[in-house]
Motif scaffolding. Structure first.
Motif, PDB file in Angstrom:
ATOM      1  N   GLN A 190     -10.109   2.948  -5.152  1.00 41.84           N
ATOM      2  CA  GLN A 190      -9.449   1.929  -4.331  1.00 41.84           C
ATOM      3  C   GLN A 190      -9.071   0.676  -5.122  1.00 41.84           C
ATOM      4  OE1 GLN A 190     -11.968   1.416  -0.920  1.00 41.84           O
ATOM      5  NE2 GLN A 190     -13.069  -0.311  -1.778  1.00 41.84           N
ATOM      6  N   MET A 223       2.460   2.395  -3.910  1.00 43.10           N
ATOM      7  CA  MET A 223       2.792   0.985  -4.162  1.00 43.10           C
ATOM      8  C   MET A 223       1.582   0.068  -4.133  1.00 43.10           C
ATOM      9  SD  MET A 223       6.510  -0.013  -2.862  1.00 43.10           S
ATOM     10  CE  MET A 223       6.269  -1.539  -3.762  1.00 43.10           C
ATOM     11  N   ARG A 224       0.483   0.515  -3.501  1.00 43.83           N
ATOM     12  CA  ARG A 224      -0.732  -0.297  -3.523  1.00 43.83           C
ATOM     13  C   ARG A 224      -1.515  -0.066  -4.819  1.00 43.83           C
ATOM     14  NH1 ARG A 224      -2.381  -2.657   1.437  1.00 43.83           N
ATOM     15  NH2 ARG A 224      -0.440  -3.137   2.504  1.00 43.83           N
ATOM     16  N   PHE A 230      -4.563   9.054   1.490  1.00 48.49           N
ATOM     17  CA  PHE A 230      -3.774   8.630   2.654  1.00 48.49           C
ATOM     18  C   PHE A 230      -2.858   7.468   2.260  1.00 48.49           C
ATOM     19  CE2 PHE A 230      -2.987   5.881   6.235  1.00 48.49           C
ATOM     20  CZ  PHE A 230      -2.496   6.769   7.164  1.00 48.49           C
ATOM     21  N   ARG A 231      -3.466   6.500   1.609  1.00 49.97           N
ATOM     22  CA  ARG A 231      -2.731   5.323   1.191  1.00 49.97           C
ATOM     23  C   ARG A 231      -1.669   5.673   0.128  1.00 49.97           C
ATOM     24  NH1 ARG A 231      -5.747  -0.104  -0.928  1.00 49.97           N
ATOM     25  NH2 ARG A 231      -6.026   1.087  -2.823  1.00 49.97           N
ATOM     26  N   ILE A 265      -6.043   9.294  11.857  1.00 50.01           N
ATOM     27  CA  ILE A 265      -6.984   9.559  10.768  1.00 50.01           C
ATOM     28  C   ILE A 265      -8.251   8.721  10.891  1.00 50.01           C
ATOM     29  CG2 ILE A 265      -5.158  10.187   9.121  1.00 50.01           C
ATOM     30  CD1 ILE A 265      -6.526   7.409   7.746  1.00 50.01           C
ATOM     31  N   TYR A 302      -2.391   4.568  12.672  1.00 47.41           N
ATOM     32  CA  TYR A 302      -3.431   5.193  11.855  1.00 47.41           C
ATOM     33  C   TYR A 302      -4.538   5.854  12.666  1.00 47.41           C
ATOM     34  CZ  TYR A 302      -1.279   2.300   8.303  1.00 47.41           C
ATOM     35  OH  TYR A 302      -0.388   1.691   7.462  1.00 47.41           O
ATOM     36  N   THR A 338      -7.525 -15.374   0.610  1.00 48.03           N
ATOM     37  CA  THR A 338      -6.370 -15.816   1.401  1.00 48.03           C
ATOM     38  C   THR A 338      -5.159 -14.912   1.177  1.00 48.03           C
ATOM     39  OG1 THR A 338      -5.807 -17.289  -0.394  1.00 48.03           O
ATOM     40  CG2 THR A 338      -6.948 -18.258   1.491  1.00 48.03           C
ATOM     41  N   GLU A 339      -5.245 -14.048   0.174  1.00 52.86           N
ATOM     42  CA  GLU A 339      -4.076 -13.229  -0.152  1.00 52.86           C
ATOM     43  C   GLU A 339      -4.299 -11.757   0.155  1.00 52.86           C
ATOM     44  OE1 GLU A 339      -3.100 -14.170  -4.181  1.00 52.86           O
ATOM     45  OE2 GLU A 339      -2.303 -16.132  -3.631  1.00 52.86           O
ATOM     46  N   TYR A 340      -4.785 -11.480   1.354  1.00 53.99           N
ATOM     47  CA  TYR A 340      -5.017 -10.087   1.715  1.00 53.99           C
ATOM     48  C   TYR A 340      -3.748  -9.387   2.156  1.00 53.99           C
ATOM     49  CZ  TYR A 340      -9.791  -8.569   1.270  1.00 53.99           C
ATOM     50  OH  TYR A 340     -10.962  -8.117   0.763  1.00 53.99           O
ATOM     51  N   LYS A 341      -3.576  -8.150   1.653  1.00 53.47           N
ATOM     52  CA  LYS A 341      -2.529  -7.288   2.203  1.00 53.47           C
ATOM     53  C   LYS A 341      -3.149  -6.582   3.396  1.00 53.47           C
ATOM     54  CE  LYS A 341      -0.539  -6.373  -2.317  1.00 53.47           C
ATOM     55  NZ  LYS A 341      -0.345  -5.381  -3.370  1.00 53.47           N
ATOM     56  N   SER A 342      -2.311  -6.020   4.263  1.00 51.71           N
ATOM     57  CA  SER A 342      -2.866  -5.274   5.391  1.00 51.71           C
ATOM     58  C   SER A 342      -3.594  -4.044   4.852  1.00 51.71           C
ATOM     59  CB  SER A 342      -1.740  -4.841   6.320  1.00 51.71           C
ATOM     60  OG  SER A 342      -0.832  -4.026   5.604  1.00 51.71           O
ATOM     61  N   ARG A 378       1.982 -10.950   4.824  1.00 56.80           N
ATOM     62  CA  ARG A 378       1.008 -10.226   4.001  1.00 56.80           C
ATOM     63  C   ARG A 378       1.686  -9.234   3.053  1.00 56.80           C
ATOM     64  NH1 ARG A 378      -3.987  -8.316   7.699  1.00 56.80           N
ATOM     65  NH2 ARG A 378      -2.440  -7.091   8.810  1.00 56.80           N
ATOM     66  N   ASN A 409       1.130   7.019   2.253  1.00 48.46           N
ATOM     67  CA  ASN A 409       1.681   6.056   3.200  1.00 48.46           C
ATOM     68  C   ASN A 409       2.483   4.959   2.498  1.00 48.46           C
ATOM     69  OD1 ASN A 409       1.369   5.268   6.244  1.00 48.46           O
ATOM     70  ND2 ASN A 409       1.128   3.361   5.128  1.00 48.46           N
ATOM     71  N   CYS A 410       2.040   4.553   1.323  1.00 51.33           N
ATOM     72  CA  CYS A 410       2.732   3.472   0.600  1.00 51.33           C
ATOM     73  C   CYS A 410       3.342   3.952  -0.706  1.00 51.33           C
ATOM     74  CB  CYS A 410       1.780   2.319   0.320  1.00 51.33           C
ATOM     75  SG  CYS A 410       1.041   1.627   1.785  1.00 51.33           S
ATOM     76  N   ARG A 446       3.222  -8.606  -0.424  1.00 53.49           N
ATOM     77  CA  ARG A 446       3.135  -9.183  -1.771  1.00 53.49           C
ATOM     78  C   ARG A 446       2.608 -10.633  -1.720  1.00 53.49           C
ATOM     79  NH1 ARG A 446       3.121  -6.587  -5.482  1.00 53.49           N
ATOM     80  NH2 ARG A 446       4.278  -7.842  -6.945  1.00 53.49           N
ATOM     81  N   PRO A 447       1.455 -10.850  -1.079  1.00 51.65           N
ATOM     82  CA  PRO A 447       0.946 -12.222  -0.968  1.00 51.65           C
ATOM     83  C   PRO A 447       0.742 -12.841  -2.357  1.00 51.65           C
ATOM     84  CG  PRO A 447      -0.762 -10.628  -0.398  1.00 51.65           C
ATOM     85  CD  PRO A 447       0.528  -9.874  -0.519  1.00 51.65           C
ATOM     86  N   GLU A 489     -10.841   1.059   3.818  1.00 48.26           N
ATOM     87  CA  GLU A 489     -11.374   0.578   2.550  1.00 48.26           C
ATOM     88  C   GLU A 489     -12.885   0.599   2.621  1.00 48.26           C
ATOM     89  OE1 GLU A 489      -9.551  -2.606   0.389  1.00 48.26           O
ATOM     90  OE2 GLU A 489      -7.579  -1.912   1.060  1.00 48.26           O
ATOM     91  N   GLN A 530       2.722   0.011   9.345  1.00 44.02           N
ATOM     92  CA  GLN A 530       2.271  -0.806   8.213  1.00 44.02           C
ATOM     93  C   GLN A 530       2.438  -0.028   6.919  1.00 44.02           C
ATOM     94  OE1 GLN A 530      -1.724  -1.695   9.785  1.00 44.02           O
ATOM     95  NE2 GLN A 530      -1.141  -3.830   9.494  1.00 44.02           N
ATOM     96  N   GLY A 531       2.979  -0.662   5.923  1.00 42.65           N
ATOM     97  CA  GLY A 531       3.219   0.007   4.651  1.00 42.65           C
ATOM     98  C   GLY A 531       4.716   0.135   4.399  1.00 42.65           C
ATOM     99  N   ILE A 575      -4.463  -0.283   4.622  1.00 41.56           N
ATOM    100  CA  ILE A 575      -3.796   0.982   4.927  1.00 41.56           C
ATOM    101  C   ILE A 575      -4.879   2.055   4.940  1.00 41.56           C
ATOM    102  CG2 ILE A 575      -2.067   2.645   4.168  1.00 41.56           C
ATOM    103  CD1 ILE A 575      -0.827  -0.092   4.783  1.00 41.56           C
ATOM    104  N   GLY A 576      -5.061   2.721   6.079  1.00 37.66           N
ATOM    105  CA  GLY A 576      -6.114   3.746   6.162  1.00 37.66           C
ATOM    106  C   GLY A 576      -7.476   3.098   6.236  1.00 37.66           C
TER     107      GLY A 576
END
Lengths: 380, 181
Positions: free
Chosen positions: A343, A289-290, A281-282, B75, B72, B37-41, A148, A285-286, A150-151, B46, A183-184, B43-44
């Protein structure tokens, strides 16, 4: 695709031991400045563009002079890197800025061979008992996250890249038991991998299949990524330990800063019950980069690597500049609008220019508020 | 407020469960009828919303997809406050994600409000040939713990709409009940 590899690595292979065949300095030797200028000049007719390219060539020459000195002048390198590093000089520049490579040219090859060997040994030791011998919880999480990462991007869908990424993350995680893998962190490997891979090939790294590299090159690339990732994470480990105190501190700092820099926006967010933690937060954490492309991130890191603690401190000013750049839009939105907008920010078309504007604004903020903070401290 | 989506009642719904059980894709199915099909994990957290009409009322779901990552937790529990409904997700083809359900349940009950409706959801029902959690076992567990239970496939959409309708309807009923008494 193989141009640089054949013109650069092969001659080095003949004169140096195998372990050092991928000295990142090769990009400096590989292209003389006149050759570079010729390449740049060809096909460009417009005087203004020619001027721009002449400036770029001049800047590149300064980099080359700095990097080929017997002892690299760190202050000079930082000064140059602040406004961006030429692509082919980025691998070695990043390695020196991170302190992975020594300033002295004389010891550089030896250090590099030693670090690569050290990593190879770590990998061998760690995976000696196969997958069954690993910490299953950490390994499971890494195994889930690697595909997962850079899918949809060719480089990251390739088997070779994924196996490398797994090893880098796992070896780092078990060497840092207070944080382990979070993760991240997988995202944070990608700029290093793409930049260092770019040192071996002429084509776009994100479209490359690393199995085309020699195993020696791939192992060296992986080792360099591991050590540079480790150095980066050393400065932000608080972000990933239990309770993530580094992130909590940064988000709090950001919220306070926005309150001072853009009070109407802060007030608007508060009146709609938007909490900074819900979006920032994101960002912490990243490291954004997201929100930004890998290309954007790479340009951003040129500047981050120049400043001590940039990934924990300067980053907050960058986040502040980033958020307040949408102030006007955000102030017209309600809770749902704000959260949804934040987001999936419209940064897909961002290039170096937008990043440089962002960094410049963050720099101004950091100078103003850093001074203000010390002033306040003196007053108490 | 510049909200163009007028509504009568707002319900906060959270999606929780282990990593990679399909929470983000359930949310994507509910809001966009789409599987990615191309989900990233995640974070925190959504966020997504959807409006549902029940008995002539416009009910708005404010949905929080809470990352399953262990680190996580510090939080994410903040998102359990004031929830109307929780969708507790496991993957039918991964027994360990089911084994962790009691731990998640405890976390909601310790941090959320007691009136919160909880739906146990076994996702990835399209992976029947890789099934590790039987329907019967989950059903018994749900009954013992006062949960409702459904199986879904975020991939082909089976059961997803029913799950969403259930959580919204039961949250709404609870609200009506509260206003009567």
């Amino acid at each position: 695709m193989w141009k640089k590899l054949s013109t650069v690595c092969v001659p080095l292979q003949i004169t140096t031991p195998t372990s050092s065949l991928i000295d990142p300095l090769h990009s400096v030797h590989s292209l003389s400045t006149t050759e570079y200028e010729e390449r740049v000049a060809s096909g460009i007719g417009h005087p203004e563009l020619q001027h721009q390219h002449a400036m770029r060539a001049q800047k590149r020459q300064k980099f080359v002079d700095c990097l080929t000195a017997p002892n690299v002048d760190m202050a000079e390198l930082r000064k140059l890197a602040w406004s961006g590093i030429p692509e082919e000089l980025r691998p070695i520049s990043w390695m020196i800025l991170l302190g992975y490579l020594p300033l002295s040219a004389a010891t550089r090859t030896a250090v590099l061979s030693r670090k690569r060997e050290e990593y190879a040994n770590l990998v061998q030791l760690t995976f000696a008992r196969g997958i069954e011998g690993l910490d299953q919880q950490i390994w499971h999480q890494i195994e889930i996250d690697v595909p997962r990462t850079r899918p949809g991007v060719r480089l990251w869908m390739e088997r070779g890249t994924q196996r490398s990424l797994e090893r880098i993350l796992y070896v780092w995680a078990i060497r840092h038991p207070t944080s382990g893998y979070v993760q991240g962190i997988n995202d944070l490997v990608t700029p290093f991998f793409q930049v260092f891979l770019g040192g071996y090939i002429d084509s776009e790294p994100s479209l490359f299949d690393p199995s085309l590299l020699s195993p020696t090159a791939l192992n060296a690339l992986e080792a360099d990524c591991f050590w540079c990732l480790s150095r980066l994470l050393d400065g932000i480990q608080d972000n990933y330990i239990s309770g993530q105190p580094g992130i909590h501190r940064s988000v709090k700092h950001l919220s306070g800063l926005v309150g001072r820099v853009d009070a109407p926006l802060a007030k608007h967010l508060q009146s709609h019950n938007v909490e900074f933690m819900q979006f920032a937060f994101r960002w912490m954490n990243c490291l954004l980069m997201r929100e930004l492309s890998v290309r954007n991130t790479i340009r951003m890191w040129d500047t981050y690597l120049v400043r001590p603690n940039a990934f924990s401190e300067f980053h907050i000013y960058v986040c502040c500049a980033f958020l307040t750049s949408w102030s006007e839009k955000l102030r017209q939105m309600d809770f749902q609008g704000i959260i949804m907008f934040l987001q999936s920010l419209p940064t897909q078309t961002w290039g170096d220019h937008e990043i440089e504007v962002l960094l410049a604004e963050a720099y101004v903020l950091s100078s103003v508020w850093h001074n203000a903070q010390s002033h306040l401290l003196k007053g108490t | 407020m510049s909200d163009s989506n007028e509504y009568d009642h707002l319900f906060k719904i959270v999606f929780i469960g282990d990593v990679r059980v399909g929470k983000s894709n359930l949310l994507s199915q509910i809001t966009y009828d789409r599987f990615n099909t191309e989900y990233k994990s995640t974070i925190g957290v959504e966020f997504a919303t959807r409006i549902l009409n029940i008995d002539g009322k416009r009910l708005k779901a404010q949905m929080w997809d809470v990352a399953g990552g262990e680190r996580y937790r510090a939080i994410t529990f903040a998102y359990y406050r004031n929830v109307a409904g929780t969708i507790l997700v496991y993957d039918i083809s991964n027994y360990s994600s089911y084994k962790n359900i009691p731990r998640w349940l405890k976390e909601i009950r310790n941090n959320g409000n007691s009136r919160n409706r909880i739906l146990l959801l076994g996702n990835k029902s399209d992976l029947e040939n890789q099934r590790e959690v039987s329907r019967e076992e989950a059903k018994v567990f749900a009954a013992e713990n006062g949960l409702d239970f459904i199986e879904t496939s975020a991939l082909d959409g089976t059961g997803v709409e029913a799950a969403f309708q259930w959580i919204m309807t039961s949250s709404y009923k609870l609200l009506l009940n509260d206003s009567i008494h």
